[in-house]
Design a protein around this motif. Structure first.
Motif: not given
Lengths: 275, 893
Positions: A202-203, A205-206, A209-210, A212-214, A233, A236, A238, B196, B263, B274
């Motif tokens: 899980e950690e 994954l975070f 994901l950072r 594509p997110v940031y 995923y 987990l 998913e 973004q 999101f 996140v």
């Protein structure tokens, strides 16, 4: 007179055939453009124009050179795991140009970073670290980013070699220096890989994901982020989200090693294993 | 919708202020830059061409326009500017820069965005001195009239480069407003891409610093001496913006809150997690943290993590109780808590939601909350509370959609409280009000139950038969009706017919686990009475084969193995249970695991007895064959697990439970107690199952570890709200309260053990506890009634009898009826010598009562008898008896 005239040994500032003209800005405001210049002791000389005295390097405030083709060649050699050849090539290109190292516009630092990568690939870590230190000491604006990038290249190699404790130690230092998006994206990927190896899906994954997110603009980091995301995923449970991430990776980054791996690890036909 | 106010108004006012000051003096060489393109097209010629303005008249008119602007008369300002533009002398276009700008500003100020937009476009085409500010205003005007795409184009230009803006964060503010508009228009993917692409806070800060540097240089430049005052104003404004922007929260939080929201909209909850997690970590004290907590709760919910989401809702309630979002968040929390089976949490959430809804007149929320509360209270045994919520709903929503459901639920609360006298008319009333109700079959069945409860057995049997005729197609209630018929037949002393009915009920399609378990238990009881062990195996084996994963399966395994045990087939019984134990050992919800382990302990105890009584083996092979069966946790673990490193804390605790049960079976209760208490002290309560929590809690209480015991009981109630072991927790909590002389709390808990939890395991303890609580509270009549029932109950004979008789004696003494008291005490120390504690107390209190009655000789005899008993003379009460005896004897001599 102690002249260091080496017309036969790689004195061209830009190497290779058909190199573009070089431009120099001098302290007195003059802009001098010349075909590949010749280095004569501490001066640049336009031999084609019949010069014999030239301009002292200490008078150059800025220069504009095209990158030498050796860089691209060395890069390709490194990618195909031919580090010794890459090192020889880049070393030969850099050595005579050290005088221009601290002049704005010089590609020397970029070349040094490439040399550092080659050294790290050869397992000569202390020498690679020395280049990181050299780049950090440079007065040029672009040098710190090159130092950070080289540091991450070294960490990547250590990770691939399974030296995880060393990776963790170095990451702690590198995380403080990662200021640009590229470095931050790589930092997250490395952290994510470590977390995943520790079984913390899980950690991990975070952290994946950072990217594509940031840092959506960091396309080079995206395949690894998507592959990591798919795997996490899946771990987990998913499964639908894992499938979406895998499909996105295959669709947007076809032919990358990560896309190939994703297809191999999660083949769509294998109902049991498919995310 | 974005309104042309706020930022834009402030911005325009700022620009106008500057222009107004500049307008007082004619433009200088350091003033606005010359136009970069051809002047704007002149307005169409009017029939009577007005006279061209002289430079002086133009300046005077512009000054009037500025004055009008500053006085808030934007119509007049705009009119004057338009006049200047239409009457400008040829060649004066470069001087019209400020006029065009002021015109646009006035139009914006009066809210005329459609007119301001062409004016600003015209300005941007012709002039550049305040291009960035004009573009910002244009973008905002476009946004205000819903020309989002055009606005985005202008915003993107500003985001690329807008060095002329004194406040670089203004672009970000506008960009966020544009993002909101896009998102509202359902363009979530585009919004994400746009958000973004926005510059980072660091980049904006860099730009702002650059702006301050540029303005400082301009202010210090000798050429700008004439405009130093307006430049000072701009520099001050830029510096203020820089200070504001240096607070990272201002720059980053709004953007990332939106990113998280997008999101969520895109069904990418993990990405939202996140973002919100990072926000809460980066800005722990931000005023807008509330939105991050809300967002994170929603994101966890969407990611299917109800536990995390519920905890966030709880945090929301704790930290932002008065926030307008609190009711909505608590309702979400309530739903999640229900899904997780956390009834106490659900109750707290919905109670808050209902209260908030009442205060804020949110009727839909109130309606939903009351429904949830009524259901919840009904399910957890709070029938009075459930009824009150139903009645509240029916009062507040007389035409509500759930009227029928709430009416029926209100009637059922009487049934659940075993108040059949009130249940029957309530159900009849419901059927009268809703004759076509879908609950009709169920309600009719309940009426039959009421008759049976009143022991109207023939009537109940007729009601069951009538039901079966009336609702031949109803499969939902049918098994319960047939099972009820079994109960009635049993009460009518027709055991064979009852057995047939129970078996029929158990084989009905759609039979619920509850009815199935009940009907089978009745069958098993009868078979057990007949010692028909094969019949018992036959009863359960097909069920186990058909539904090995049923929640009841562990119970069936135990029943089949018990039959083997009773039939003397010890190895068969052992192997049967062991083979089915591993899959349930790690699952805390499978409370049957403890049942199976307790049975294994019994089997082992029996095997050990058999081994002990067998003749000694005479060959090594026989010796090996008759090796001691495993009786410790470690030995059983060795049999169950190949890799003991994989034993979970729960499995470890359960294996220890097996050992404790074995020790109990071989009558070493003290050692068993130590093991049970150790489970509670070494494992965290969260990891234990309901039976383990119950038994370890009780052991801890007896071993004087009240805090650890309390943790076990509270965890049991919180984690297993539907467990039938809850009565142990309530009784334990009651005992703890009683030990602290908290009579009321104790009574509430004992009552809950009976009413809410059904007292399936600790009915006697709950009843005794309730009686003692009454005594402590001085409610002697109620206490006497209960103690009398306990003392009379044959099935509870034992320590509770001794205890009850003793307390009945105490009650008599407190009422002044000393002879009656003495009689009760005598019953204890004569008939209950097996319980030395109560016997000792009874002797002492009897002696004291006899003293009060003026019968010292009888008292002396009582004390002597007590002290002559070797078990009683070491009791703490003995020292008082000894003292009394010494006094009585000395006074006699």
């Amino acid at each position: 007179m102690n002249r260091h005239f080496l017309p036969l040994v790689c004195l061209l500032l830009a190497t290779g055939q058909g190199a573009s003209a070089q431009t120099f800005w001098m302290q007195d405001g003059r802009k001098i453009t010349m075909p590949p210049a010749v280095l004569d002791d501490q001066r640049i000389v336009n031999r084609l124009a019949g010069e014999s005295v030239g301009q002292p390097i200490s008078n150059i405030v800025r220069l504009e050179w095209p990158d030498p083709p050796a860089f691209a060649e060395a890069e390709a050699l490194l990618k195909s795991n031919r580090a010794p050849e890459a090192f020889a090539l880049i070393d030969a290109t850099l050595k005579p140009q050290q005088l221009f190292r601290e002049i704005p516009g010089s590609w020397w630092n970029a070349g040094a970073a490439l040399r550092g990568r080659a050294l790290a690939s050869l397992g000569r870590l202390p020498e690679a670290d020395a280049i990181v230190a050299l780049l950090r000491r440079s007065k040029l604006e672009t040098a710190p980013a090159l130092a950070t990038r080289l540091q991450f290249d070294i960490i990547d190699l250590l990770f691939a070699g399974g030296h995880l404790d060393e990776v963790r130690t170095r990451l702690a230092v590198a995380s403080a220096e990662a200021r640009d998006d590229a470095s931050r994206a790589r930092l997250n990927l490395l952290n994510a890989d470590l977390l995943r190896l520790d079984g913390k899906a899980e950690e991990a994954l975070f952290a994946y994901l950072r990217v594509p997110v940031y840092f959506p603009g960091e396309k080079s980091a995206m395949p690894a982020a998507l592959l990591g995301t798919t795997r996490c995923y899946h771990s987990l449970g998913e499964i639908t989200r894992a499938r979406l991430a895998r499909d996105e990776l295959v669709r947007l980054y076809p032919g990358t090693p990560e896309a190939d791996l994703a297809q191999k690890e999660f083949p769509p036909t294998d109902q049991k294993n498919s995310p | 919708m974005l309104r042309a106010s706020g930022l834009l108004a402030g911005l325009v006012l700022g620009m106008s202020g500057l222009r107004a000051q500049l307008a007082i003096t004619p433009p200088t060489s350091s003033g606005p830059a010359p136009p970069r393109a051809a002047p704007p097209p002149r307005p169409p010629a009017e029939p009577a061409k007005p006279e061209k303005l002289t430079p002086f008249a133009q300046e005077a008119m512009y000054r009037d326009a500025v004055n009008a602007f500053n006085a808030g008369n934007y119509d007049r300002c705009a009119g004057l500017c338009q006049q200047i533009i239409s009457r400008a002398a040829p060649g004066s276009e470069p001087m019209l820069d400020r006029v065009h700008f002021t015109l646009a500003a006035a139009l914006l100020r009066k809210g005329d965005n459609p007119a301001a937009i062409p004016a600003l476009r015209q300005y941007l085409e012709a002039y550049s001195s305040q291009a960035d500010e004009a573009r910002l205003a244009l973008a905002q005007a476009l946004l205000a009239v819903h020309q989002t795409e055009a606005a985005l184009t202008e915003i993107r230009k500003l985001l690329d480069d807008a060095p002329g803006l004194d406040d670089q964060s203004a672009t970000l503010t506008l960009a966020l407003a544009a993002a909101d508009t896009l998102l509202q228009a359902g363009q979530a993917a585009q919004t994400l891409e746009f958000l973004q692409s926005l510059p980072t806070g660091e980049q904006l800060l860099q730009r702002q610093r650059q702006r301050v540097t540029d303005l400082t240089e301009a202010y210090n430049a000798p050429a700008n001496v004439l405009i130093r005052e307006p430049l000072a104003a701009k520099l001050s404004s830029a510096k203020a913006a820089l200070t504001r922007m240096q607070n990272e929260e201002t720059l980053e939080l709004p953007r990332y809150l939106r990113l998280g929201g997008v999101f969520l909209k895109l069904d990418r909850p993990w990405e939202a997690v996140v973002v919100y997690r990072d926000l809460l970590q980066r800005f722990p004290a931000a005023s807008d943290q509330v939105f991050a907590v809300q967002g994170l709760a929603l994101a966890w919910q969407d990611a299917g993590r109800a536990e995390e989401a519920m905890l966030l809702c709880r945090r929301f309630l704790a930290e932002f109780r008065t926030h307008p979002l609190a009711p909505e968040m608590t309702e979400i929390g309530g739903r999640l808590a229900l899904r997780l089976g956390r009834n106490a949490d659900a109750l707290a959430f919905y109670t808050f939601a209902a209260d908030a809804a009442r205060k804020k007149s949110k009727s839909a929320l109130l309606s939903r909350s009351l429904l949830a509360l009524a259901d919840l209270k009904f399910a957890t045994g709070d029938q009075g509370g459930a009824r009150a919520d139903c009645e509240s709903y029916l009062r507040d929503f007389p035409a509500g959609e759930e009227r029928e459901k709430m009416s029926y639920l209100a009637a059922l609360t009487f049934m659940a409280a075993h108040d059949y006298d009130r249940a029957e008319p309530a159900i009849k009333g419901f059927l009268g009000k809703f004759p076509q109700s879908s609950q009709r079959a169920d309600a009719t069945y309940r009426l039959a139950v009421c008759r049976f409860a009143r022991q109207e057995n023939s009537g109940a049997l007729a009601a069951c038969d009538q039901w079966l005729r009336e609702y031949p197609k109803d499969t939902l209630v049918r098994p319960a009706v047939i099972s009820l018929k079994g109960d009635v037949l049993k009460a009518l002393n027709r055991p064979d017919d009852a057995f047939a009915a129970y078996r029929l009920a158990a084989t009905q399609p759609g039979v619920s686990d509850e009815v199935l378990a009940y009907a089978l238990a009745e069958c098993a009881r009868q078979l057990g009475q007949k010692r028909d062990w094969d019949g018992l195996t036959e009863l359960y084996s097909p069920l186990l084969a058909a539904a090995p994963n049923s929640p009841l399966a562990a119970g069936w395994v135990t029943q089949i193995a018990t039959a083997d045990l009773r039939a003397g087939r010890l190895d068969t019984a052992w192997n049967f249970v062991v083979g089915r134990l591993t899959p349930v050992l790690d699952d805390p919800t499978k409370s049957g695991a403890e049942e199976m382990l307790a049975l294994l302990a019994q089997i082992q105890a029996r095997r050990m007895r058999v081994l002990a009584s067998a003749p000694p083996p005479d060959t090594p092979a026989a010796n090996e064959a008759k090796q001691d069966p495993p009786v410790t946790a470690a030995a059983l673990a060795g049999q169950l697990y190949a890799d003991q490193g994989k034993i979970t804390p729960l499995a470890r605790a359960r294996l220890a439970y097996f050992e404790a049960k074995y020790l109990q079976a071989i009558t070493r209760p003290a050692d068993a107690e130590k093991i049970l208490a150790k489970i509670g002290l070494t494992e965290t309560p969260d990891q234990l199952s309901a039976p383990l929590l119950a038994e370890t809690g009780e052991a801890l209480l007896r071993q004087s570890s009240p805090a650890a015991a309390k943790a076990c009981f509270e965890t049991l109630l919180a984690r297993y709200p539907a467990s039938d072991w809850r009565d142990c927790a309530y009784v334990g909590l009651g005992d703890l309260a009683l030990a602290h002389d908290e009579g009321q709390t104790a009574e509430t808990n004992y009552l809950a053990a009976i009413d809410r939890a059904g007292a399936q395991h600790r009915l006697r303890e709950a009843t005794v506890g309730q009686a003692r609580a009454f005594l402590l509270l001085g409610r002697l009549t109620e206490a006497e009634k209960l103690f009398t029932s306990i003392a009379a109950a044959r099935e509870w004979r034992g320590e509770s009898t001794a205890l009850s008789l003793y307390y009945l004696g105490q009650i008599a003494v407190r009422r002044g009826d000393l002879p009656k008291g003495v009689a009760f005490f005598q019953r204890v120390y004569v008939g209950q010598q097996r319980f030395p504690d109560w016997a000792a107390r009874a002797y002492l209190d009897s002696g004291l009562a006899l003293e009060k009655l003026g019968q010292p000789a009888a008292a002396i005899a009582t004390y002597r008898e007590m002290l002559g008993n070797e078990h009683l003379r070491i009791h703490p009460a003995a020292s008082t008896a000894r003292e009394r005896l010494r006094l009585l004897e000395s006074s006699a001599t």
